[in-house]
Design a protein around this motif. Structure first.
Motif, PDB file in Angstrom:
ATOM      1  N   ILE A  91      38.219  38.132  -2.147  1.00 56.77           N
ATOM      2  CA  ILE A  91      36.822  38.453  -1.823  1.00 56.77           C
ATOM      3  C   ILE A  91      36.219  37.216  -1.166  1.00 56.77           C
ATOM      4  N   ILE A  92      35.651  37.392   0.003  1.00 56.81           N
ATOM      5  CA  ILE A  92      35.032  36.242   0.690  1.00 56.81           C
ATOM      6  C   ILE A  92      33.534  36.279   0.434  1.00 56.81           C
ATOM      7  N   GLY A  93      33.048  35.345  -0.371  1.00 56.12           N
ATOM      8  CA  GLY A  93      31.614  35.256  -0.637  1.00 56.12           C
ATOM      9  C   GLY A  93      31.272  35.566  -2.078  1.00 56.12           C
ATOM     10  N   GLY A 130      28.080  35.815  -3.249  1.00 56.19           N
ATOM     11  CA  GLY A 130      26.699  36.284  -3.367  1.00 56.19           C
ATOM     12  C   GLY A 130      26.690  37.516  -4.270  1.00 56.19           C
ATOM     13  N   LEU A 131      25.551  38.198  -4.328  1.00 57.22           N
ATOM     14  CA  LEU A 131      25.451  39.351  -5.228  1.00 57.22           C
ATOM     15  C   LEU A 131      26.447  40.448  -4.877  1.00 57.22           C
ATOM     16  N   ALA A 132      26.713  40.630  -3.575  1.00 53.71           N
ATOM     17  CA  ALA A 132      27.652  41.682  -3.169  1.00 53.71           C
ATOM     18  C   ALA A 132      29.068  41.332  -3.637  1.00 53.71           C
ATOM     19  N   GLY A 133      29.507  40.111  -3.351  1.00 52.20           N
ATOM     20  CA  GLY A 133      30.863  39.699  -3.730  1.00 52.20           C
ATOM     21  C   GLY A 133      31.044  39.701  -5.246  1.00 52.20           C
ATOM     22  N   LEU A 134      30.041  39.202  -5.955  1.00 61.71           N
ATOM     23  CA  LEU A 134      30.139  39.153  -7.421  1.00 61.71           C
ATOM     24  C   LEU A 134      30.147  40.567  -8.007  1.00 61.71           C
ATOM     25  N   ILE A 137      37.831  34.907  -5.565  1.00 63.91           N
ATOM     26  CA  ILE A 137      36.695  34.819  -4.642  1.00 63.91           C
ATOM     27  C   ILE A 137      36.769  33.485  -3.902  1.00 63.91           C
ATOM     28  N   ILE A 138      36.619  33.560  -2.594  1.00 65.11           N
ATOM     29  CA  ILE A 138      36.593  32.357  -1.747  1.00 65.11           C
ATOM     30  C   ILE A 138      35.133  32.127  -1.365  1.00 65.11           C
ATOM     31  N   GLU A 139      34.570  31.015  -1.776  1.00 63.87           N
ATOM     32  CA  GLU A 139      33.146  30.761  -1.515  1.00 63.87           C
ATOM     33  C   GLU A 139      32.979  29.437  -0.749  1.00 63.87           C
ATOM     34  N   ALA A 140      32.257  29.524   0.370  1.00 66.68           N
ATOM     35  CA  ALA A 140      32.105  28.343   1.232  1.00 66.68           C
ATOM     36  C   ALA A 140      31.225  27.263   0.595  1.00 66.68           C
ATOM     37  N   SER A 141      30.239  27.674  -0.190  1.00 65.42           N
ATOM     38  CA  SER A 141      29.294  26.690  -0.736  1.00 65.42           C
ATOM     39  C   SER A 141      29.785  26.166  -2.088  1.00 65.42           C
ATOM     40  N   GLY A 197      24.790  32.942  -3.372  1.00 67.66           N
ATOM     41  CA  GLY A 197      24.448  33.111  -1.957  1.00 67.66           C
ATOM     42  C   GLY A 197      22.970  32.861  -1.736  1.00 67.66           C
ATOM     43  N   ARG A 198      22.255  33.877  -1.298  1.00 67.28           N
ATOM     44  CA  ARG A 198      20.818  33.725  -1.013  1.00 67.28           C
ATOM     45  C   ARG A 198      19.965  33.762  -2.280  1.00 67.28           C
ATOM     46  N   VAL A 199      20.595  34.002  -3.429  1.00 65.45           N
ATOM     47  CA  VAL A 199      19.823  34.017  -4.684  1.00 65.45           C
ATOM     48  C   VAL A 199      20.291  32.839  -5.546  1.00 65.45           C
ATOM     49  N   VAL A 223      35.378  41.317   2.683  1.00 69.30           N
ATOM     50  CA  VAL A 223      34.475  40.336   3.279  1.00 69.30           C
ATOM     51  C   VAL A 223      33.078  40.610   2.726  1.00 69.30           C
ATOM     52  N   ALA A 224      32.617  39.698   1.843  1.00 69.70           N
ATOM     53  CA  ALA A 224      31.297  39.869   1.196  1.00 69.70           C
ATOM     54  C   ALA A 224      30.358  38.764   1.665  1.00 69.70           C
ATOM     55  N   ALA A 225      30.546  38.333   2.901  1.00 71.00           N
ATOM     56  CA  ALA A 225      29.714  37.263   3.461  1.00 71.00           C
ATOM     57  C   ALA A 225      28.400  37.861   3.987  1.00 71.00           C
ATOM     58  N   HIS A 251      31.332  37.513  12.358  1.00 70.05           N
ATOM     59  CA  HIS A 251      32.271  36.567  12.967  1.00 70.05           C
ATOM     60  C   HIS A 251      33.694  36.839  12.456  1.00 70.05           C
ATOM     61  N   LEU A 252      33.817  37.126  11.152  1.00 73.17           N
ATOM     62  CA  LEU A 252      35.155  37.315  10.573  1.00 73.17           C
ATOM     63  C   LEU A 252      35.798  38.635  10.979  1.00 73.17           C
ATOM     64  N   VAL A 253      35.000  39.705  11.069  1.00 71.79           N
ATOM     65  CA  VAL A 253      35.620  41.009  11.352  1.00 71.79           C
ATOM     66  C   VAL A 253      35.450  41.445  12.805  1.00 71.79           C
ATOM     67  N   HIS A 308      18.805  32.892   8.111  1.00 70.98           N
ATOM     68  CA  HIS A 308      19.195  34.284   7.854  1.00 70.98           C
ATOM     69  C   HIS A 308      18.785  34.626   6.415  1.00 70.98           C
ATOM     70  N   ALA A 309      17.544  35.037   6.257  1.00 69.65           N
ATOM     71  CA  ALA A 309      17.078  35.415   4.916  1.00 69.65           C
ATOM     72  C   ALA A 309      17.426  36.882   4.661  1.00 69.65           C
ATOM     73  N   GLN A 310      17.238  37.705   5.686  1.00 70.60           N
ATOM     74  CA  GLN A 310      17.561  39.133   5.583  1.00 70.60           C
ATOM     75  C   GLN A 310      18.017  39.618   6.952  1.00 70.60           C
ATOM     76  N   ASN A 354      21.076  47.854   2.247  1.00 75.65           N
ATOM     77  CA  ASN A 354      19.758  47.407   2.711  1.00 75.65           C
ATOM     78  C   ASN A 354      19.476  46.011   2.162  1.00 75.65           C
ATOM     79  N   ALA A 355      18.532  45.329   2.812  1.00 76.54           N
ATOM     80  CA  ALA A 355      18.290  43.912   2.503  1.00 76.54           C
ATOM     81  C   ALA A 355      17.512  43.767   1.215  1.00 76.54           C
ATOM     82  N   SER A 356      18.222  43.843   0.122  1.00 72.84           N
ATOM     83  CA  SER A 356      17.590  43.680  -1.187  1.00 72.84           C
ATOM     84  C   SER A 356      18.687  43.355  -2.182  1.00 72.84           C
TER      85      SER A 356
HETATM   86  C1  LIG Z   1      13.962  33.880   0.866  1.00 70.35           C
HETATM   87  C2  LIG Z   1      14.476  35.236   0.538  1.00 70.35           C
HETATM   88  C3  LIG Z   1      13.660  36.126  -0.117  1.00 70.35           C
HETATM   89  C4  LIG Z   1      14.148  37.366  -0.485  1.00 70.35           C
HETATM   90  N1  LIG Z   1      13.351  38.177  -1.238  1.00 70.35           N
HETATM   91  C5  LIG Z   1      13.901  39.235  -1.847  1.00 70.35           C
HETATM   92  C6  LIG Z   1      13.195  39.909  -2.870  1.00 70.35           C
HETATM   93  O1  LIG Z   1      12.096  39.517  -3.246  1.00 70.35           O
HETATM   94  N2  LIG Z   1      13.784  40.995  -3.460  1.00 70.35           N
HETATM   95  C7  LIG Z   1      15.010  41.440  -3.065  1.00 70.35           C
HETATM   96  O2  LIG Z   1      15.486  42.430  -3.619  1.00 70.35           O
HETATM   97  N3  LIG Z   1      15.718  40.799  -2.095  1.00 70.35           N
HETATM   98  C8  LIG Z   1      15.203  39.698  -1.511  1.00 70.35           C
HETATM   99  N4  LIG Z   1      15.923  39.002  -0.581  1.00 70.35           N
HETATM  100  C9  LIG Z   1      17.195  39.568  -0.096  1.00 70.35           C
HETATM  101  C10 LIG Z   1      18.371  39.340  -1.046  1.00 70.35           C
HETATM  102  O3  LIG Z   1      18.326  38.047  -1.594  1.00 70.35           O
HETATM  103  C11 LIG Z   1      19.664  39.522  -0.251  1.00 70.35           C
HETATM  104  O4  LIG Z   1      19.629  40.801   0.348  1.00 70.35           O
HETATM  105  C12 LIG Z   1      20.920  39.437  -1.116  1.00 70.35           C
HETATM  106  O5  LIG Z   1      20.897  38.322  -1.948  1.00 70.35           O
HETATM  107  C13 LIG Z   1      22.133  39.382  -0.206  1.00 70.35           C
HETATM  108  O6  LIG Z   1      23.303  39.219  -0.973  1.00 70.35           O
HETATM  109  P1  LIG Z   1      24.746  39.239  -0.276  1.00 70.35           P
HETATM  110  O7  LIG Z   1      25.754  39.060  -1.356  1.00 70.35           O
HETATM  111  O8  LIG Z   1      24.829  40.422   0.596  1.00 70.35           O
HETATM  112  O9  LIG Z   1      24.761  37.995   0.717  1.00 70.35           O
HETATM  113  P2  LIG Z   1      24.654  36.426   0.422  1.00 70.35           P
HETATM  114  O10 LIG Z   1      23.757  36.187  -0.720  1.00 70.35           O
HETATM  115  O11 LIG Z   1      24.306  35.799   1.712  1.00 70.35           O
HETATM  116  O12 LIG Z   1      26.113  35.997  -0.017  1.00 70.35           O
HETATM  117  C14 LIG Z   1      27.137  35.730   0.905  1.00 70.35           C
HETATM  118  C15 LIG Z   1      28.003  34.612   0.377  1.00 70.35           C
HETATM  119  O13 LIG Z   1      29.116  34.469   1.259  1.00 70.35           O
HETATM  120  C16 LIG Z   1      29.363  33.088   1.451  1.00 70.35           C
HETATM  121  N5  LIG Z   1      30.053  32.966   2.753  1.00 70.35           N
HETATM  122  C17 LIG Z   1      29.560  33.273   3.977  1.00 70.35           C
HETATM  123  N6  LIG Z   1      30.492  33.054   4.932  1.00 70.35           N
HETATM  124  C18 LIG Z   1      31.588  32.603   4.279  1.00 70.35           C
HETATM  125  C19 LIG Z   1      32.880  32.193   4.723  1.00 70.35           C
HETATM  126  N7  LIG Z   1      33.225  32.245   6.024  1.00 70.35           N
HETATM  127  N8  LIG Z   1      33.769  31.756   3.801  1.00 70.35           N
HETATM  128  C20 LIG Z   1      33.445  31.732   2.472  1.00 70.35           C
HETATM  129  N9  LIG Z   1      32.225  32.108   2.014  1.00 70.35           N
HETATM  130  C21 LIG Z   1      31.322  32.543   2.895  1.00 70.35           C
HETATM  131  C22 LIG Z   1      27.984  32.460   1.435  1.00 70.35           C
HETATM  132  O14 LIG Z   1      28.052  31.068   1.155  1.00 70.35           O
HETATM  133  C23 LIG Z   1      27.297  33.260   0.338  1.00 70.35           C
HETATM  134  O15 LIG Z   1      27.479  32.668  -0.935  1.00 70.35           O
HETATM  135  C24 LIG Z   1      15.468  37.758  -0.153  1.00 70.35           C
HETATM  136  C25 LIG Z   1      16.287  36.869   0.535  1.00 70.35           C
HETATM  137  C26 LIG Z   1      15.807  35.616   0.845  1.00 70.35           C
HETATM  138  C27 LIG Z   1      16.734  34.634   1.481  1.00 70.35           C
END
Ligand SMILES: Cc1cc2nc3c(=O)[nH]c(=O)nc-3n(C[C@H](O)[C@H](O)[C@H](O)COP(=O)(O)OP(=O)(O)OC[C@H]3O[C@@H](n4cnc5c(N)ncnc54)[C@H](O)[C@@H]3O)c2cc1C
Length: 416
Positions: A9-11, A13-17, A32-36, A41-43, A248-250, A257-259, A361-363, A393-395
């Protein structure tokens, strides 16, 4: 860490976890492969000198069905905002009551000059329609921009400007309300069915709780997945890995970029944190920029909602500016303080700047068309899957659902 896991699993964040958690429940091995250097991720939440800094102001809507299914709210010790909001316009703070959740709120809401009587009746109608519809129905409805929909529904321009624009602009990171009505209606429904909350330990407690269900050492940090060819993953540094399935959970841009897909457009935000000796508000409510002047879109005293966000005797103030701005920290900070002085008086000059986050890239952008179909495919090609908020969806809800969908697709293919 499994030496040759079934799934990579790449990433983390909430999706990968979420994907990992469903695979773990099905006894499928994964890595899980995590870059940071951490999960979420964004949380994520940073800590310094007794303050908790979420990486950008962000909240959990407790009505999210996927969060309700997966998270232990009691263990997260959720702290709730007071329903309603303040909006700054006409030179003062105006309170918008949520009459459904404020004792005696109906009389106050109807007496208030925040919105016309027709605006209030239209809110009632919208709320009851959305509560009667399922999330699936809302995401299938014909879509238009939120702004056009509010106009067609007859809301006054003033009410849209003073409430919908800063409130939903702050949630969708879109001050022009160009985002799809599907997202607007979903968020409105969630707001009407639950609370706005943060965990006592910061938003980072959400991914931490999901990760606590995963086997030890299942995440490899500081490891960047560089490229994916067929079913072979190459890491920065040249190491290559294969597995029966690669998920790919990035985030959208990195995943594209990856796919080899087109990169989704991004919504950006900048968050500034300040410390104050006293909370400048009477109660823990969101504050909106209802007159549109100045950079700050929304404001909150987070420690008034969750006292754990600040050390004793201090208040933590979070200020959100839509976009990432070309200005330096100092320039933007100057405009923010000037605006806050206008809202709260000279005391704003005594607030101490703590730190800021600029999130490019917040959303993913969700203008009409981006959510069609509501759930984009998670199977990309045999053995390669994709999840993340850009698939649903972006949440927090969307990211977690997409992770579960990817895990279900992997499990279905493994059982063939
Ligand atoms: C400031 C802000 C406010 C927000 N407010 C809200 C809110 O109030 N309520 C709500 O529901 N949602 C909110 N959101 C949206 C929500 O946080 C995101 O939709 C959700 O966290 C996305 O999760 P994700 O797992 O899809 O992606 P991400 O959290 O981006 O996780 C992707 C992970 O993949 C890793 N990764 C990326 N590329 C690679 C690579 N090549 N190799 C290895 N690892 C890689 C990244 O480091 C990251 O850890 C907000 C987002 C932000 C940023």
């Amino acid at each position: 860490m499994p030496t040759s896991p079934d799934v990579l699993i790449i990433g983390a964040g909430l999706a990968g976890l979420s994907c990992a958690r469903h695979l773990a429940d099905a006894n499928i091995s994964f890595q899980i492969i995590e870059a940071s250097d951490g999960i979420g991720g964004r949380v994520r939440t940073d800590q310094q000198e007794g303050f908790l800094f979420d990486r950008g102001f962000q909240v959990l809507l407790t009505a999210y069905p996927e969060a309700q299914r997966t998270l232990d709210y009691h263990a997260l010790d959720l702290k709730k905002f007071t329903p309603g909001s303040f909006s700054w316009f006409a030179g003062r703070m105006n309170k918008l009551i949520d009459p459904w959740r404020t004792p005696g709120g109906w009389t106050e809401a109807f007496k208030s000059d925040f919105g016309t009587l027709m605006d209030k009746l239209r809110i009632l109608r919208l709320r009851s329609r959305l509560r009667r519809s399922s999330i699936e129905q809302l995401f299938q409805r014909p879509e238009t921009s939120t702004k056009d929909a509010l106009q067609s529904a007859g809301f006054s321009e003033e009410f849209v400007h003073r409430f919908f624009r800063p409130f939903f602009g702050g949630i969708l990171l879109d001050g022009e309300l160009k985002s799809s009505t599907r997202m607007f209606e979903f968020v409105f429904k969630m707001l009407s069915e639950g609370d706005i909350a943060v965990p006592a330990a910061g938003m980072g407690a959400i991914p931490a709780q999901i990760a606590s269900h995963l086997p030890d050492n299942s995440i490899r940090f500081n490891t960047h997945a560089e490229s994916l060819h067929e079913n072979e993953l190459t890491l920065a540094g040249g190491e290559s890995l294969t597995a029966r399935a690669i998920v790919v959970a990035a985030d959208g841009p990195s995943a594209a970029h990856l796919v080899g897909e087109a990169e989704p457009a991004s919504r950006s935000v900048t968050c500034f944190y300040y410390s104050a000796d006293e909370p400048p508000l009477p109660e823990p409510m969101l504050v909106l920029n209802g007159d549109g002047a100045g950079p700050v879109n929304n404001f909150a005293v987070v420690s008034q909602v969750a006292p754990t966000y600040a050390p004793p005797g201090k208040s933590l103030i979070s200020v959100s500016v839509l976009g990432t701005q070309q200005l330096t920290e100092q320039q933007l900070g100057g405009f923010i303080v000037a605006q806050m002085k206008n809202w709260f008086g000279p005391v704003a000059r005594s607030w101490q700047y703590l730190r800021s986050y600029r999130i490019q890239h917040a959303q993913p952008q969700q203008f009409p068309g981006a959510l069609e179909p509501a759930q984009r495919p998670v199977r990309i090609r045999p053995g390669v899957y994709l999840c993340g908020d850009h698939r649903d969806n972006a949440s927090i809800h969307g990211a977690m659902v997409s992770g579960r969908r990817a895990a279900e697709a992997v499990l279905a293919d493994f059982s063939r």
